[in-house]
Design an enzyme around this catalytic site. Structure first.
Site, PDB file in Angstrom:
ATOM      1  N   ASN A  12      35.104  34.745  43.882  1.00  0.00           N
ATOM      2  CA  ASN A  12      36.306  34.905  43.083  1.00  0.00           C
ATOM      3  C   ASN A  12      35.953  35.989  42.228  1.00  0.00           C
ATOM      4  O   ASN A  12      35.300  36.000  41.404  1.00  0.00           O
ATOM      5  CB  ASN A  12      36.552  33.744  42.325  1.00  0.00           C
ATOM      6  CG  ASN A  12      37.675  33.941  41.146  1.00  0.00           C
ATOM      7  OD1 ASN A  12      38.403  35.183  41.370  1.00  0.00           O
ATOM      8  ND2 ASN A  12      37.905  33.070  40.264  1.00  0.00           N
ATOM      9  N   TRP A  13      36.671  37.314  42.811  1.00  0.00           N
ATOM     10  CA  TRP A  13      36.254  38.730  41.841  1.00  0.00           C
ATOM     11  C   TRP A  13      37.066  38.615  40.523  1.00  0.00           C
ATOM     12  O   TRP A  13      36.969  39.442  39.775  1.00  0.00           O
ATOM     13  CB  TRP A  13      36.733  39.802  42.565  1.00  0.00           C
ATOM     14  CG  TRP A  13      36.058  39.934  43.859  1.00  0.00           C
ATOM     15  CD1 TRP A  13      34.880  39.442  44.475  1.00  0.00           C
ATOM     16  CD2 TRP A  13      36.025  41.187  44.990  1.00  0.00           C
ATOM     17  NE1 TRP A  13      34.389  39.931  45.638  1.00  0.00           N
ATOM     18  CE2 TRP A  13      35.091  41.114  45.690  1.00  0.00           C
ATOM     19  CE3 TRP A  13      36.867  42.235  45.063  1.00  0.00           C
ATOM     20  CZ2 TRP A  13      34.945  42.149  47.083  1.00  0.00           C
ATOM     21  CZ3 TRP A  13      36.727  43.065  46.063  1.00  0.00           C
ATOM     22  CH2 TRP A  13      35.829  43.027  47.026  1.00  0.00           C
ATOM     23  N   LYS A  14      38.016  37.531  40.251  1.00  0.00           N
ATOM     24  CA  LYS A  14      38.754  37.655  39.339  1.00  0.00           C
ATOM     25  C   LYS A  14      39.451  38.902  39.082  1.00  0.00           C
ATOM     26  O   LYS A  14      39.958  39.623  40.147  1.00  0.00           O
ATOM     27  CB  LYS A  14      37.834  37.570  37.895  1.00  0.00           C
ATOM     28  CG  LYS A  14      37.213  36.099  38.192  1.00  0.00           C
ATOM     29  CD  LYS A  14      36.568  35.502  36.816  1.00  0.00           C
ATOM     30  CE  LYS A  14      35.477  34.398  37.126  1.00  0.00           C
ATOM     31  NZ  LYS A  14      35.465  33.518  35.990  1.00  0.00           N
ATOM     32  N   HIS A 100      42.915  27.540  38.786  1.00  0.00           N
ATOM     33  CA  HIS A 100      41.649  27.817  38.105  1.00  0.00           C
ATOM     34  C   HIS A 100      41.942  27.831  36.447  1.00  0.00           C
ATOM     35  O   HIS A 100      42.914  28.038  36.032  1.00  0.00           O
ATOM     36  CB  HIS A 100      41.473  29.679  38.618  1.00  0.00           C
ATOM     37  CG  HIS A 100      40.216  29.936  38.128  1.00  0.00           C
ATOM     38  ND1 HIS A 100      39.651  30.304  36.626  1.00  0.00           N
ATOM     39  CD2 HIS A 100      38.895  30.012  38.889  1.00  0.00           C
ATOM     40  CE1 HIS A 100      38.380  30.501  36.695  1.00  0.00           C
ATOM     41  NE2 HIS A 100      38.028  30.398  37.907  1.00  0.00           N
ATOM     42  N   GLU A 102      41.208  29.423  34.210  1.00  0.00           N
ATOM     43  CA  GLU A 102      41.822  30.848  33.555  1.00  0.00           C
ATOM     44  C   GLU A 102      43.071  30.809  33.882  1.00  0.00           C
ATOM     45  O   GLU A 102      43.797  31.526  32.838  1.00  0.00           O
ATOM     46  CB  GLU A 102      40.884  31.879  34.154  1.00  0.00           C
ATOM     47  CG  GLU A 102      39.521  31.963  33.642  1.00  0.00           C
ATOM     48  CD  GLU A 102      38.430  32.661  34.360  1.00  0.00           C
ATOM     49  OE1 GLU A 102      39.093  33.678  35.297  1.00  0.00           O
ATOM     50  OE2 GLU A 102      37.162  32.613  34.073  1.00  0.00           O
ATOM     51  N   GLU A 170      34.828  22.395  38.644  1.00  0.00           N
ATOM     52  CA  GLU A 170      34.353  23.682  38.122  1.00  0.00           C
ATOM     53  C   GLU A 170      34.700  23.221  36.477  1.00  0.00           C
ATOM     54  O   GLU A 170      35.415  23.307  35.757  1.00  0.00           O
ATOM     55  CB  GLU A 170      35.339  24.948  38.148  1.00  0.00           C
ATOM     56  CG  GLU A 170      35.050  25.618  39.563  1.00  0.00           C
ATOM     57  CD  GLU A 170      35.699  27.062  39.255  1.00  0.00           C
ATOM     58  OE1 GLU A 170      34.559  27.673  39.828  1.00  0.00           O
ATOM     59  OE2 GLU A 170      36.460  27.401  39.058  1.00  0.00           O
ATOM     60  N   GLY A 176      31.145  30.992  33.879  1.00  0.00           N
ATOM     61  CA  GLY A 176      30.887  32.364  33.075  1.00  0.00           C
ATOM     62  C   GLY A 176      29.727  32.220  32.043  1.00  0.00           C
ATOM     63  O   GLY A 176      29.687  33.253  31.244  1.00  0.00           O
ATOM     64  N   SER A 216      28.587  29.331  36.883  1.00  0.00           N
ATOM     65  CA  SER A 216      27.474  29.862  36.872  1.00  0.00           C
ATOM     66  C   SER A 216      26.530  29.633  38.229  1.00  0.00           C
ATOM     67  O   SER A 216      25.330  29.820  37.705  1.00  0.00           O
ATOM     68  CB  SER A 216      26.592  29.705  35.633  1.00  0.00           C
ATOM     69  OG  SER A 216      27.622  29.892  34.432  1.00  0.00           O
ATOM     70  N   GLY A 237      31.951  33.119  40.658  1.00  0.00           N
ATOM     71  CA  GLY A 237      32.617  34.229  40.008  1.00  0.00           C
ATOM     72  C   GLY A 237      31.630  35.364  39.803  1.00  0.00           C
ATOM     73  O   GLY A 237      31.661  36.232  40.810  1.00  0.00           O
ATOM     74  N   GLY A 238      30.983  35.592  38.704  1.00  0.00           N
ATOM     75  CA  GLY A 238      30.547  36.690  38.443  1.00  0.00           C
ATOM     76  C   GLY A 238      29.484  37.274  39.495  1.00  0.00           C
ATOM     77  O   GLY A 238      29.568  38.415  39.951  1.00  0.00           O
TER      78      GLY A 238
HETATM   79  C1  PEP Z   1      34.967  30.788  38.535  1.00  0.00           C
HETATM   80  O1  PEP Z   1      35.351  32.046  38.194  1.00  0.00           O
HETATM   81  O2  PEP Z   1      35.331  30.168  39.238  1.00  0.00           O
HETATM   82  C2  PEP Z   1      33.417  30.807  38.245  1.00  0.00           C
HETATM   83  C3  PEP Z   1      32.649  29.749  38.697  1.00  0.00           C
HETATM   84  O3  PEP Z   1      32.741  31.871  37.613  1.00  0.00           O
HETATM   85  P1  PEP Z   1      31.254  31.971  37.444  1.00  0.00           P
HETATM   86  O4  PEP Z   1      30.496  32.000  38.576  1.00  0.00           O
HETATM   87  O5  PEP Z   1      31.114  33.758  36.877  1.00  0.00           O
HETATM   88  O6  PEP Z   1      30.730  31.153  36.293  1.00  0.00           O
END
Ligand code: PEP
Length: 256
Positions: A12-14, A100, A102, A170, A176, A216, A237-238
């Site tokens: 997920n590049w957000k 998600h 967010e 999640e 994050g 994470s 994500g990141g």
């Molecule tokens: C996400 O955005 O779904 C996520 C899990 O982010 P991260 O891996 O950065 O915690």
């Protein structure tokens, strides 16, 4: 891992990267690196506006599938700022991230998550439904929160369509933050989510739903989280913006 269903890694590049040329570069890099890896379903979900460039960079290689971070449930019409499933499918998008945290923070409700999942299934795509608690409490209320999110997302979803559903656990406190859930936490939640789905549809049908973990995940912890957490893959994500690390995560789920 479910019999006959490969593990799933979703990047997920957000709202990244910063330019269309960088998105094309990343898309091409993933194409190159992923073409040598088999046995894992990999999805890259860039911002919608970059789908065309990533679609082009991936070309016909299909070394990864394309995902969207959101979609409207309507086919077209007066929905300012939204993107429809037919539009996404024009760019070969086959996975949609739904609910998600967010987006839930911006007001996306369980009812909307369910409407979107039904539309995604009808469009022939796979919905990745995100669920997760804000914090853990000693009374176990987080379990009823997750159960309610899963049940509400699945309203009117027929059991014959469950292979088009992925549940991403999640926990918000892990997204994050660099503080991933422990393998034991993940295993507990995976079993719990499967139990909730089994209670609705029966065990055999519930086995069609991949339950993945997000929060994470990194090149360093992926192997342990996969092996001991017993999940069917990861939502990343990141780390999905760093090809080297993302590939390490993909490789970590090839064996358990
Ligand atoms: C996400 O955005 O779904 C996520 C899990 O982010 P991260 O891996 O950065 O915690």
């Amino acid at each position: 891992m479910k019999t006959g269903i490969p593990p799933l890694i979703v990047g997920n590049w957000k709202m990244n990267p910063q330019s269309v040329s960088l998105s094309a570069k990343l898309g091409a890099e993933f194409k190159k690196r992923l073409s040598a890896i088999s046995g894992v379903d990999v999805v890259v979900a860039p911002p919608s506006i970059y789908l065309e460039s990533v679609h082009r960079a991936r070309n016909s290689s299909k070394s990864y599938a394309l995902g969207a971070q959101n979609a409207h449930f309507a086919q077209l019409g007066a929905h300012t700022g939204e993107v429809s499933l037919p539009m996404l499918k024009d760019f070969d998008v086959s996975y949609i991230i739904i609910g998600h945290s967010e987006r839930r923070a911006l007001g996306e409700t369980d009812v909307l998550v369910n409407e979107k999942l039904l539309a995604v299934i009808k469009a022939g795509c796979t919905g990745i439904v995100c669920v997760g608690e804000l914090k853990r409490d000693h009374g176990g209320h987080y379990l009823s929160h997750i159960e309610a999110q899963v049940r509400k997302a699945l309203v009117k979803v027929s059991r014959t369509k469950l292979s088009q559903v992925v549940v991403a656990y999640e926990p918000l406190w892990a997204i994050g933050t660099g503080k991933n859930a422990t393998p034991a936490d993940i295993y507990e939640m995976k079993l719990f989510i499967e139990k909730v789905i089994s209670d609705i549809y029966g065990r055999n049908y519930a086995q069609k739903v991949r339950v993945i973990y997000g929060g994470s995940v990194s090149g360093k912890n992926a192997q342990e989280l996969f092996v001991d957490g017993m999940v069917d893959g990861f939502l990343v994500g990141g780390a999905s913006l760093h090809p080297e690390e993302f590939i390490q995560i993909v490789k970590s789920v090839r064996e358990r």
